[in-house]
Design an enzyme around this catalytic site. Structure first.
Site, PDB file in Angstrom:
ATOM      1  N   ASP A  18      -6.083   1.580   1.668  1.00 15.04           N
ATOM      2  CA  ASP A  18      -6.236   1.948   0.255  1.00 15.04           C
ATOM      3  C   ASP A  18      -7.550   1.373  -0.241  1.00 15.04           C
ATOM      4  O   ASP A  18      -7.699   0.160  -0.362  1.00 15.04           O
ATOM      5  CB  ASP A  18      -5.056   1.413  -0.559  1.00 15.04           C
ATOM      6  CG  ASP A  18      -4.999   1.988  -1.968  1.00 15.04           C
ATOM      7  OD1 ASP A  18      -6.037   2.472  -2.455  1.00 15.04           O
ATOM      8  OD2 ASP A  18      -3.910   1.945  -2.577  1.00 15.04           O
ATOM      9  N   ARG A  45      -9.056   2.123  -3.178  1.00 22.18           N
ATOM     10  CA  ARG A  45      -9.238   2.329  -4.612  1.00 22.18           C
ATOM     11  C   ARG A  45      -9.643   1.047  -5.333  1.00 22.18           C
ATOM     12  O   ARG A  45      -9.251  -0.045  -4.940  1.00 22.18           O
ATOM     13  CB  ARG A  45      -7.962   2.904  -5.227  1.00 22.18           C
ATOM     14  CG  ARG A  45      -7.725   4.344  -4.824  1.00 22.18           C
ATOM     15  CD  ARG A  45      -6.414   4.863  -5.348  1.00 22.18           C
ATOM     16  NE  ARG A  45      -5.267   4.223  -4.705  1.00 22.18           N
ATOM     17  CZ  ARG A  45      -4.002   4.525  -4.982  1.00 22.18           C
ATOM     18  NH1 ARG A  45      -3.726   5.434  -5.889  1.00 22.18           N
ATOM     19  NH2 ARG A  45      -3.020   3.906  -4.343  1.00 22.18           N
TER      20      ARG A  45
END
Length: 200
Positions: free
Chosen positions: A126, A128
């Site tokens: 991930d 982000r």
């Protein structure tokens, strides 16, 4: 953080007429949005969703994920409450971009799960970045939120920016045979909080 507010306008939707606020991240040339409804700057905790862009789920009705269903459910909940904010962040594919996401989907077609596919492409599970949320929320004078999410990382990211997450509200919808493995991986490898009985 080089994020600047640009302009606001009305955005009529099937659920409500939202105020749409545009922000520009000048460092990476990304444009982000906040959709707000009602008086969000009165100091009371705001029903909120931090939603990362998913073109395939949000706009193309993909059943490989639950993103589109979550986006619609969040806007509907905000409309029903008459007050809230949805941050729409342009970080497609957990931050790897649309074309890399297609490559990851190809690996998933061949048997990899969503985490394994990202890692085989050389990315983290991930990628982000939620640090842009602070500038956007501060501009709208939002300092306390009731956050609609299944992802504890989002709660931690906002809390670390001194945004008070007074409540986490599960947002579990859109489960189908095409995304069962995806949802199981989010729970098992990414720590998302999934209650099997609450999917609808």
């Amino acid at each position: 953080m080089p994020v600047r507010y640009v302009e606001s306008s009305k955005l009529p939707t099937q659920w409500a007429v939202f105020d749409m606020h545009g922000f520009e991240d000048v460092e990476n040339d990304k444009e982000h949005l906040v959709l707000s409804l009602g008086d969000i700057s009165n100091g009371e905790p705001v029903l909120a969703r931090v939603h990362s862009e998913c073109l395939t789920g949000d706009a193309l009705f993909s059943m490989r994920c639950d993103c589109g269903a979550q986006l619609q459910a969040a806007l509907k909940k905000i409309a029903e409450e008459g007050r809230g904010a949805l941050l729409y962040l342009r970080q497609e594919g957990r931050g790897i971009g649309l074309l890399n996401k297609i490559k990851a989907y190809k690996l998933q077609d061949e048997g990899a799960d969503t985490v394994e596919a990202n890692e085989r492409l050389g990315f983290g599970a991930d990628m982000r970045d939620y640090s842009i949320c602070k500038v956007m929320l501060d501009h709208l004078n939002i300092h306390q939120v009731r956050l609609m999410t299944n992802n504890p990382r989002k709660v931690d990211a906002l809390s670390n920016q001194r945004i008070d997450v007074v409540e986490r509200i599960p947002l579990q919808t859109g489960k189908n045979p095409h995304n069962a493995k995806y949802l199981a991986t989010k729970a098992g490898k990414l720590g998302h909080l999934m209650d099997e009985g609450s999917h609808k």
